[in-house]
Design a protein around this motif. Structure first.
Motif, PDB file in Angstrom:
ATOM      1  N   MET A 147       0.811  -1.167  -0.098  1.00 32.67           N
ATOM      2  CA  MET A 147      -0.174   0.158   0.117  1.00 32.67           C
ATOM      3  C   MET A 147       0.875   1.096   0.090  1.00 32.67           C
ATOM      4  SD  MET A 147      -3.447  -0.488   2.147  1.00 32.67           S
ATOM      5  CE  MET A 147      -4.349  -2.011   2.188  1.00 32.67           C
ATOM      6  N   PRO A 148       0.509   2.359  -0.742  1.00 34.89           N
ATOM      7  CA  PRO A 148       1.497   3.510  -0.751  1.00 34.89           C
ATOM      8  C   PRO A 148       1.178   4.140   0.496  1.00 34.89           C
ATOM      9  CG  PRO A 148      -0.569   3.510  -2.438  1.00 34.89           C
ATOM     10  CD  PRO A 148      -0.610   2.331  -1.812  1.00 34.89           C
ATOM     11  N   GLU A 149       2.469   4.967   0.759  1.00 32.89           N
ATOM     12  CA  GLU A 149       2.328   5.824   1.954  1.00 32.89           C
ATOM     13  C   GLU A 149       3.107   6.996   1.551  1.00 32.89           C
ATOM     14  OE1 GLU A 149       5.905   4.339   4.857  1.00 32.89           O
ATOM     15  OE2 GLU A 149       3.876   3.124   5.001  1.00 32.89           O
ATOM     16  N   CYS A 150       2.810   8.064   2.514  1.00 34.30           N
ATOM     17  CA  CYS A 150       3.503   9.448   2.308  1.00 34.30           C
ATOM     18  C   CYS A 150       5.016   9.035   2.769  1.00 34.30           C
ATOM     19  CB  CYS A 150       2.810  10.430   3.072  1.00 34.30           C
ATOM     20  SG  CYS A 150       3.741  12.067   3.071  1.00 34.30           S
ATOM     21  N   ALA A 154       1.910   8.295   6.315  1.00 40.98           N
ATOM     22  CA  ALA A 154       0.565   8.260   6.284  1.00 40.98           C
ATOM     23  C   ALA A 154       0.172   7.298   5.068  1.00 40.98           C
ATOM     24  CB  ALA A 154      -0.290   9.387   6.494  1.00 40.98           C
ATOM     25  N   HIS A 155      -0.803   6.441   5.368  1.00 41.58           N
ATOM     26  CA  HIS A 155      -1.557   5.662   4.144  1.00 41.58           C
ATOM     27  C   HIS A 155      -2.087   6.621   2.889  1.00 41.58           C
ATOM     28  CE1 HIS A 155      -3.579   2.919   1.883  1.00 41.58           C
ATOM     29  NE2 HIS A 155      -4.534   3.544   1.926  1.00 41.58           N
ATOM     30  N   VAL A 156      -1.833   6.461   1.836  1.00 40.02           N
ATOM     31  CA  VAL A 156      -2.440   7.204   0.721  1.00 40.02           C
ATOM     32  C   VAL A 156      -3.335   5.873  -0.082  1.00 40.02           C
ATOM     33  CG1 VAL A 156      -1.205   9.198   0.930  1.00 40.02           C
ATOM     34  CG2 VAL A 156      -0.498   7.439  -0.604  1.00 40.02           C
ATOM     35  N   SER A 157      -4.343   6.464  -0.620  1.00 49.88           N
ATOM     36  CA  SER A 157      -4.749   5.610  -1.765  1.00 49.88           C
ATOM     37  C   SER A 157      -3.947   5.297  -2.952  1.00 49.88           C
ATOM     38  CB  SER A 157      -6.231   6.164  -1.976  1.00 49.88           C
ATOM     39  OG  SER A 157      -6.067   7.211  -2.877  1.00 49.88           O
ATOM     40  N   ASP A 158      -4.147   3.978  -3.569  1.00 50.41           N
ATOM     41  CA  ASP A 158      -3.660   3.925  -5.084  1.00 50.41           C
ATOM     42  C   ASP A 158      -3.706   5.164  -5.785  1.00 50.41           C
ATOM     43  OD1 ASP A 158      -2.350   1.588  -4.196  1.00 50.41           O
ATOM     44  OD2 ASP A 158      -4.238   0.515  -4.627  1.00 50.41           O
ATOM     45  N   ARG A 159      -5.094   5.677  -5.937  1.00 55.72           N
ATOM     46  CA  ARG A 159      -5.708   6.822  -6.611  1.00 55.72           C
ATOM     47  C   ARG A 159      -4.635   7.924  -6.355  1.00 55.72           C
ATOM     48  NH1 ARG A 159     -11.990   8.386  -7.673  1.00 55.72           N
ATOM     49  NH2 ARG A 159     -11.572   9.659  -9.613  1.00 55.72           N
ATOM     50  N   PHE A 160      -4.786   8.241  -4.936  1.00 55.29           N
ATOM     51  CA  PHE A 160      -3.975   9.596  -4.744  1.00 55.29           C
ATOM     52  C   PHE A 160      -2.347   9.405  -5.347  1.00 55.29           C
ATOM     53  CE2 PHE A 160      -1.283  12.052  -2.108  1.00 55.29           C
ATOM     54  CZ  PHE A 160      -1.782  13.177  -1.725  1.00 55.29           C
ATOM     55  N   ALA A 161      -1.918   8.274  -4.905  1.00 51.45           N
ATOM     56  CA  ALA A 161      -0.382   7.995  -5.361  1.00 51.45           C
ATOM     57  C   ALA A 161      -0.184   8.167  -6.966  1.00 51.45           C
ATOM     58  CB  ALA A 161      -0.091   6.542  -4.869  1.00 51.45           C
ATOM     59  N   ARG A 162      -1.109   7.725  -7.779  1.00 50.35           N
ATOM     60  CA  ARG A 162      -1.230   7.652  -9.146  1.00 50.35           C
ATOM     61  C   ARG A 162      -1.271   9.272  -9.642  1.00 50.35           C
ATOM     62  NH1 ARG A 162      -4.949   3.771  -9.462  1.00 50.35           N
ATOM     63  NH2 ARG A 162      -6.697   4.931  -9.759  1.00 50.35           N
ATOM     64  N   SER A 211       9.353   8.216  -9.779  1.00 49.13           N
ATOM     65  CA  SER A 211       9.825   6.960  -9.126  1.00 49.13           C
ATOM     66  C   SER A 211       8.761   6.550  -7.980  1.00 49.13           C
ATOM     67  CB  SER A 211      11.114   7.478  -8.099  1.00 49.13           C
ATOM     68  OG  SER A 211      12.003   8.043  -8.910  1.00 49.13           O
ATOM     69  N   GLY A 212       7.741   7.059  -8.094  1.00 52.46           N
ATOM     70  CA  GLY A 212       6.684   6.628  -7.236  1.00 52.46           C
ATOM     71  C   GLY A 212       6.598   6.866  -5.824  1.00 52.46           C
ATOM     72  N   ASN A 213       7.414   7.861  -5.354  1.00 52.30           N
ATOM     73  CA  ASN A 213       7.352   8.557  -4.122  1.00 52.30           C
ATOM     74  C   ASN A 213       6.277   9.499  -3.886  1.00 52.30           C
ATOM     75  OD1 ASN A 213       9.934   7.165  -3.468  1.00 52.30           O
ATOM     76  ND2 ASN A 213      11.053   8.628  -4.624  1.00 52.30           N
ATOM     77  N   VAL A 214       5.714   9.669  -2.846  1.00 48.03           N
ATOM     78  CA  VAL A 214       4.723  10.448  -2.483  1.00 48.03           C
ATOM     79  C   VAL A 214       5.323  11.168  -1.506  1.00 48.03           C
ATOM     80  CG1 VAL A 214       2.387  10.792  -1.397  1.00 48.03           C
ATOM     81  CG2 VAL A 214       2.699   8.834  -2.873  1.00 48.03           C
ATOM     82  N   ARG A 215       5.573  12.605  -1.802  1.00 47.95           N
ATOM     83  CA  ARG A 215       6.394  13.352  -0.769  1.00 47.95           C
ATOM     84  C   ARG A 215       5.390  14.244  -0.020  1.00 47.95           C
ATOM     85  NH1 ARG A 215      11.412  12.610  -1.758  1.00 47.95           N
ATOM     86  NH2 ARG A 215      12.211  11.886  -3.889  1.00 47.95           N
ATOM     87  N   ALA A 216       4.192  14.357  -0.139  1.00 44.12           N
ATOM     88  CA  ALA A 216       3.144  15.127   0.591  1.00 44.12           C
ATOM     89  C   ALA A 216       1.862  14.374   0.460  1.00 44.12           C
ATOM     90  CB  ALA A 216       2.988  16.460  -0.156  1.00 44.12           C
TER      91      ALA A 216
END
Length: 49
Positions: A1-4, A9-17, A23-28
């Motif tokens: 599961m993606p996370e910030c 914090a957990h983020v949805s797959d949709r948010f991560a997309r 590179s697939g990093n969610v920085r915020a």
């Protein structure tokens, strides 16, 4: 599961997309930044790494 990468914090797959970098990093996420400025905060944090 993606996370910030900043706060863990957990983020949805949709948010991560939408907000992850190439590179697939969610920085915020909504947990650690203002909703209106997520993209801007993510760019700022990416440049500090």
């Amino acid at each position: 599961m993606p996370e910030c990468d900043h706060c863990g914090a957990h983020v949805s797959d949709r948010f991560a997309r939408v907000f992850a970098d190439k590179s697939g990093n969610v920085r915020a996420c909504p947990s650690c930044s203002a909703n209106a400025g997520i993209a801007e905060v993510a760019r700022e944090r990416a440049h500090k790494v």
